[in-house]
Structures are given as structure tokens and as C-alpha cells.
Design a protein around this motif. Structure first.
Motif, short mmCIF file in Angstrom:
data_model
loop_
_atom_site.label_atom_id
_atom_site.label_comp_id
_atom_site.label_asym_id
_atom_site.label_seq_id
_atom_site.Cartn_x
_atom_site.Cartn_y
_atom_site.Cartn_z
N CYS A 81 0.83 -1.21 0.00
CA CYS A 81 0.00 0.00 0.00
C CYS A 81 0.86 1.26 0.00
CB CYS A 81 -0.93 0.00 1.22
SG CYS A 81 -2.33 -1.14 1.08
N ARG A 82 2.05 1.18 0.55
CA ARG A 82 2.94 2.35 0.56
C ARG A 82 3.48 2.67 -0.82
NH1 ARG A 82 7.03 1.45 5.59
NH2 ARG A 82 7.56 -0.34 4.27
N THR A 83 3.37 1.73 -1.76
CA THR A 83 3.86 1.99 -3.12
C THR A 83 2.86 2.84 -3.92
OG1 THR A 83 2.88 -0.02 -4.07
CG2 THR A 83 5.07 -0.21 -3.09
N VAL A 84 1.68 3.08 -3.36
CA VAL A 84 0.65 3.90 -4.01
C VAL A 84 0.43 5.14 -3.16
CG1 VAL A 84 -1.74 3.97 -4.86
CG2 VAL A 84 -0.43 1.82 -4.93
N GLU A 85 0.32 6.27 -3.80
CA GLU A 85 0.20 7.54 -3.08
C GLU A 85 -1.12 7.65 -2.31
OE1 GLU A 85 2.65 10.91 -5.46
OE2 GLU A 85 0.81 10.20 -6.46
N ASN A 86 -1.00 8.22 -1.13
CA ASN A 86 -2.15 8.66 -0.36
C ASN A 86 -3.15 7.54 -0.09
OD1 ASN A 86 -3.64 10.58 1.04
ND2 ASN A 86 -4.87 11.13 -0.78
N VAL A 87 -2.67 6.38 0.30
CA VAL A 87 -3.54 5.27 0.67
C VAL A 87 -3.60 5.18 2.19
CG1 VAL A 87 -3.83 2.76 0.64
CG2 VAL A 87 -3.11 3.95 -1.43
N THR A 88 -4.82 5.13 2.70
CA THR A 88 -5.04 5.02 4.15
C THR A 88 -5.23 3.56 4.52
OG1 THR A 88 -6.11 7.20 4.18
CG2 THR A 88 -6.50 5.75 6.07
N VAL A 89 -4.44 3.10 5.48
CA VAL A 89 -4.46 1.69 5.86
C VAL A 89 -4.89 1.55 7.31
CG1 VAL A 89 -3.17 -0.46 6.04
CG2 VAL A 89 -2.63 1.17 4.20
N PHE A 90 -5.95 0.77 7.54
CA PHE A 90 -6.38 0.34 8.86
C PHE A 90 -5.92 -1.11 9.04
CE2 PHE A 90 -9.35 3.52 7.39
CZ PHE A 90 -9.58 4.33 8.48
N GLY A 91 -5.44 -1.44 10.22
CA GLY A 91 -4.98 -2.79 10.44
C GLY A 91 -5.34 -3.30 11.83
N ASP B 292 -16.55 0.17 14.39
CA ASP B 292 -16.70 1.50 15.00
C ASP B 292 -15.43 2.31 14.85
OD1 ASP B 292 -19.25 0.75 15.73
OD2 ASP B 292 -18.65 0.15 17.77
N GLU B 293 -14.27 1.67 15.04
CA GLU B 293 -13.00 2.40 14.97
C GLU B 293 -12.74 2.92 13.56
OE1 GLU B 293 -11.02 3.13 17.65
OE2 GLU B 293 -12.77 2.31 18.72
N GLY C 134 3.58 0.77 7.58
CA GLY C 134 2.62 1.41 6.68
C GLY C 134 1.19 1.46 7.15
N VAL C 135 0.87 0.90 8.33
CA VAL C 135 -0.50 0.95 8.86
C VAL C 135 -0.66 2.26 9.63
CG1 VAL C 135 -2.18 -0.14 10.38
CG2 VAL C 135 -0.65 -1.56 8.98
N MET C 136 -1.52 3.10 9.15
CA MET C 136 -1.73 4.40 9.79
C MET C 136 -2.59 4.29 11.05
SD MET C 136 -2.39 6.69 6.35
CE MET C 136 -2.58 8.21 7.30
N TYR C 137 -3.56 3.37 11.03
CA TYR C 137 -4.50 3.26 12.14
C TYR C 137 -4.59 1.80 12.60
CZ TYR C 137 -5.87 7.88 10.47
OH TYR C 137 -5.87 9.19 10.06
N PRO C 138 -3.71 1.40 13.54
CA PRO C 138 -3.83 0.06 14.10
C PRO C 138 -5.02 -0.01 15.06
CG PRO C 138 -1.73 1.09 14.67
CD PRO C 138 -2.56 2.12 14.05
N ILE C 139 -5.71 -1.16 15.07
CA ILE C 139 -6.89 -1.36 15.89
C ILE C 139 -6.71 -2.64 16.70
CG2 ILE C 139 -9.40 -1.70 15.90
CD1 ILE C 139 -9.44 -0.31 13.14
N ASP C 140 -6.88 -2.54 18.01
CA ASP C 140 -6.82 -3.72 18.86
C ASP C 140 -8.20 -4.38 18.87
OD1 ASP C 140 -6.42 -5.67 20.71
OD2 ASP C 140 -5.87 -4.33 22.37
N TYR C 141 -8.34 -5.46 18.17
CA TYR C 141 -9.64 -6.13 18.06
C TYR C 141 -10.05 -6.81 19.36
CZ TYR C 141 -6.76 -10.30 17.35
OH TYR C 141 -5.84 -11.31 17.50
N HIS C 142 -9.13 -6.94 20.32
CA HIS C 142 -9.46 -7.53 21.61
C HIS C 142 -10.29 -6.57 22.47
CE1 HIS C 142 -6.96 -11.06 21.07
NE2 HIS C 142 -5.94 -10.28 20.70
N THR C 143 -10.06 -5.29 22.30
CA THR C 143 -10.70 -4.30 23.19
C THR C 143 -11.65 -3.36 22.47
OG1 THR C 143 -8.82 -2.79 22.88
CG2 THR C 143 -8.70 -4.36 24.71
N ALA C 144 -11.70 -3.39 21.15
CA ALA C 144 -12.54 -2.44 20.41
C ALA C 144 -13.18 -3.14 19.22
CB ALA C 144 -11.72 -1.23 19.95
N ASP C 145 -14.33 -2.59 18.80
CA ASP C 145 -15.00 -3.07 17.59
C ASP C 145 -14.37 -2.37 16.40
OD1 ASP C 145 -16.78 -3.29 15.36
OD2 ASP C 145 -18.37 -3.90 16.74
N TYR C 146 -13.76 -3.12 15.51
CA TYR C 146 -13.04 -2.50 14.41
C TYR C 146 -13.95 -1.72 13.48
CZ TYR C 146 -14.34 -6.71 11.74
OH TYR C 146 -15.03 -7.73 11.11
#
Length: 474
Positions: free
Chosen positions: A290-300, A328-329, A314-326
Motif C-alpha cells: 500500500c505504501r507503493t501507491v500515493e495517499n492510501v489510508t491503511v487500517f490494520g 466502529d473504529e 505502513g499501517v496508519m491506524y492500528p486497531i486492537d480487536y481484543h478491546t474495540a469493535d473495528y
């Protein structure tokens, strides 16, 4: 016969000779006592012993006693002298037969033929070849390290044999061990879809590979062994700077991520992507691509302890699936959702991903990890995943302007050119420094259970590898 008369001395010598040659005494006088006699120098063996074609002295036969009697009664020499010479000849014959020595010095050519053959270079005859084998479906104990006798490599037409240096461990291998993966061969079988090694033999018709080439391999099954024969078309030359560990970590994960993002997902600048299991092999590959393409937003999604590493990858927004609903995040950051969902989970998560899509968005399902909840097959997990499996009609797709795609790399085994073109692009990105496989850990074959636990318990950050050689520090 009547002219052959033996004295008591001759009789005893004759009986001794017959015992040497036949093993049993004849019906002669047993009471005769031998008298002292002078030693007679024996004649050369050539003059007294008839030789067979293999140059060994011929032993006197037990049957023709007439010949022996005639020899003893020869008027040209005394019976005592003749029998002594025969005894000497027989003793020499006995010694020659026991030592396998010829009566005459062998020729130089024959002497060289008796030398043991030299071991061929690269031969594994000294040690058996080891492989990991799934002997039944179930827990970790179903994977056994077995050995087979080493044999000279004999690849068929269009094939090559390589000495394996590293193998990749994938989630599909865990599912295969439990018996929940598709198109499995009959038990027992050797798993492993990818690996890297050195070519040690090439078959007829293979012109683009040679002995000594470093190659990486993509096959459906069978890589977890020290030596493997594969179709040459399933191999790819490694770049000079690439290690065997990197090569074993590249193919399955990066081909999967590339084809999902670019061929099915149509990733473009400005898109957003949700990557499940972002710290795994495919997830790490997706973040780098995803970093090879410009302006891509990555949730992980990943556990909290892996978030810093995900940001570096390259993950801009990591989400802990143990404690949050991905879901909603994601909507907190992108209320309209995302353009691509990479779904290796299956079950209810496919439906959640579908509902997260923007117009013209795509969910690409490429696994069913929700089926695997422990070391052994869980019937409740199977039933729950099947019951919650996402289903959509063509009319619903038409109304929502969304797409659902499926990807199974194993079912592309016949699409050689399609896959090869992807590998060419991936190797170009590697040589440019834009992608680099991250190795979580390297385990010897003897510790395959620990390697599987590392992945199944989701402790890994990057690729888990198996190697035939000694253990490396992780």
C-alpha cells in the motif's frame, strides 16, 4: 585300480588330504601311525594347481579318488613326496579361498577395479533425507519428522531437484493439519507451499535453470523436506541480494497481497484499505504494498503489543480487536467506510466487512481462520462459522454498488504466466527497496510444533519459517 597300493604311511597322508578336500575321512586304515618324514620343498603352485578363470586355485574334488590314487602311485616319484606336495598345494588353496587372493599377482587394471568407489560430490548417501509429514488430522502430534534413504536426484522432463534451505509456514498449513483445508491428498503427506534452495539436478528439457542456481519455489504441497523435485516452471531465480529466508517468505504472502490489492481490489491513489491480521505474513506484505501507491489510508487489526511495528510498516491506524469493535473504529476515521477489505477471517466478519464498504468498494475473502480456534478441529467453531457465513444475492450487489471477491492462490497452480508476471513485478519492487519480507522467527524441523504454536497463538510479527538446518536465534 589294482596297481595302486598304499603303505600305512601313505594311507594316513592320503586320509589327511581327503579330509582337507572333502571334510570326511574315507574307509581307510585308522590304526596306522605316521612315521617321521623329511620336509620336501613344495613346487611352485603354477606347476601343481590348475586354476579357474577367476585365478583362484582349483580345489581337488571329493569324487575322483581314482585320480588321487593314480597320482600317489606314480612310479616317477615316491608316494610320500607326491602327497606332501599335494598337501602343500591344498593348504595354499584353502588360504587363497579364505582370503579371496589370486594365485598370481593381478594385473594393474584388475587391482584398480577392486578399490572402493569414491562418493560422488554432493551425495547425501551418508545421511538420510528428512521431511515433515502429516500422519493424521488433529493436533500438533500429527506432524512427524521422518527420514527416507538418500538416492541420487533424478528429476523428470521439465523438472529440477533442489536442496531446500528454508520453507514458509502459512495458515493454510495449520488448516491442513486439522483436515479443514480443501483439496488435501491422502494421508500421509508432506505440507508446505513455498520455499527456497539450491538446484542440484535438472531434468530433460530444462534450459533456463542450472545446477547451483538459487531459486524460490511455489507449489501446492510438499516443500517441508530437505530435498524436493518440482516443475521448473514453479521456480523463480532469486536476486543476488536476497537471502534464502527472505525468498521463503516472499511468494505466498506477497503474491496474495498483490493480487488482492491490485488485480481484484483495483487499488488507486486516495483509497482506503482494512487489513485483518495485519501483523501476519500477508498483512505485513499488504502494508508495504500500500505504501507503493500515493495517499492510501491503511487500517490494520492486531493486538496492542504489535501496533508500533505496524505503524513502521505502513499501517496508519492500528486497531486492537481484543478491546474495540473495528467497525466502529474505522467509521470514527472514515465515516463512509473503506474501499477494500482484505478478509482472511470468514464467518460473520465477512458480513461486517461488506457493510463497511464505500460505493464501488470490494471485500476480498481469502481465508477462513475463524475455523481454527485451537490445536485440534473444533466442531462448534465449524458450525458457527458455517452458520454465520456471509451470503448475498446478485440483486443486493446491484443495489449497493459493491462487490464480493474470492481469492485462493492454490487454485491458480495452472495459471503459470499469470503468477509469473506478478512475481516479476514483486522482484522489481524488492530490488528497488520498496518491499522486504519481515521474518518473525526461524525454526528447525525438529521444532515444527513450536513454529505452529507461534502462528496459531498469533504471537508472530511477520513470517514464520522452517529450516532443515540447525536452530537460529529468534
Amino acid at each position: 585300480m589294482s596297481s595302486c597300493t598304499l603303505s600305512s604311511d601313505d594311507t594316513l597322508l592320503f586320509r589327511a588330504l581327503q579330509k582337507l578336500t572333502c571334510g570326511t575321512p574315507g574307509p581307510l586304515n585308522r590304526r596306522a601311525k605316521p612315521r617321521p618324514r623329511s620336509r620336501v620343498p613344495p613346487r611352485p603352485l603354477e606347476s601343481t594347481v590348475r586354476t579357474l578363470p577367476d585365478a583362484r586355485p582349483a580345489l581337488p574334488s571329493c569324487a575322483p579318488s581314482v585320480q588321487l590314487c593314480a597320482q600317489v602311485g606314480n612310479p616317477a616319484m615316491s608316494a610320500e613326496k607326491e602327497v606332501a606336495e599335494l598337501a602343500t598345494s591344498v593348504a595354499a588353496a584353502e588360504a587363497g579361498a579364505g582370503e579371496d587372493a589370486p594365485s598370481q599377482p593381478p594385473k594393474a587394471e584388475a587391482a584398480s577395479d577392486l578399490q572402493p568407489p569414491k562418493a560422488s560430490e554432493g551425495s547425501a548417501a551418508a545421511s538420510p533425507l528428512r521431511s515433515l509429514v502429516i500422519t493424521g488430522f488433529g493436533g500438533y502430534d500429527k506432524v512427524k519428522l521422518q527420514s527416507r534413504p538418500a538416492a541420487p536426484p533424478a528429476p523428470g522432463p521439465g523438472q529440477l531437484t533442489l536442496r531446500v534451505r528454508a520453507c514458509g509456514l502459512n495458515f493454510a498449513d495449520l488448516m491442513a493439519r486439522q483436515g479443514v483445508y480443501d483439496r488435501l491428498p491422502p494421508l500421509p503427506f508432506t505440507p508446505g507451499m513455498e520455499g527456497a534452495g539450491v538446484v542440484i539436478a535438472v531434468g530433460e528439457g530444462v534450459s533456463d535453470r542450472k545446477v547451483g542456481d538459487r531459486v524460490m519455489v511455489l507449489i501446492r504441497l510438499g516443500m517441508w523436506q530437505e530435498e524436493v523435485t518440482v516443475p521448473s516452471a514453479n521456480t523463480f531465480l532469486m536476486p543476488d541480494a536476497m537471502t534464502f529466508e527472505e525468498a521463503a517468505a516472499l511468494l505466498v504472502n506477497y503474491i496474495t497481497a498483490y493480487m488482492i490489492l491490485f488485480d481484484l481490489g483495483n487499488l488507486r491513489p486516495g483509497h482506503s484499505v482494512l487489513v485483518h491480521m495485519a501483523a501476519g505474513g500477508v498483512g505485513m506484505a499488504a502494508g508495504q504494498l500500500c505504501r507503493t501507491v500515493e495517499n492510501v489510508t491503511v487500517f490494520g487489526t492486531a493486538s496492542a503489543g504489535k501496533h508500533e511495528m505496524l505503524k513502521e510498516n505502513g499501517v496508519m491506524y492500528p486497531i486492537d480487536y481484543h478491546t474495540a469493535d473495528y467497525v466502529d473504529e474505522v467509521k470514527k476515521i472514515s465515516p463512509k467506510g473503506v474501499d477494500i477489505v482484505m478478509d482472511p477471517l470468514g464467518g460473520s466478519d465477512t458480513a461486517k466487512g461488506y457493510n463497511l464498504l464505500k460505493p464501488l468498494g470490494k471485500v476480498v475473502t481469502y481465508g477462513m481462520s475463524n475455523l481454527v480456534t485451537g490445536p485440534k478441529r473444533n466442531l462448534m467453531a465449524l458450525a458457527r462459522t458455517w452458520w454465520n457465513q456471509f451470503s448475498v444475492t446478485a440483486m443486493q450487489l446491484l443495489q449497493t454498488n459493491r462487490a464480493v471477491c474470492g481469492f485462493n492462490l492454490g487454485n491458480l497452480e495452472g495459471e503459470v504466466e499469470l503468477v509469473r508476471n506478478v512475481v516479476v513485478r514483486l522482484l522489481a519492487l524488492y530490488n528497488q527497496g520498496q518491499i522486504k519480507p519481515r521474518i518473525d522467527s526461524v525454526w528447525p524441523f525438529e521444532k515444527v510444533v513450536d513454529a505452529m504454536k507461534q502462528m496459531q497463538e498469533k504471537k508472530n510479527v511477520g513470517k514464520v519459517l522452517l529450516v532443515p538446518g540447525p536452530e537460529k536465534e529468534n
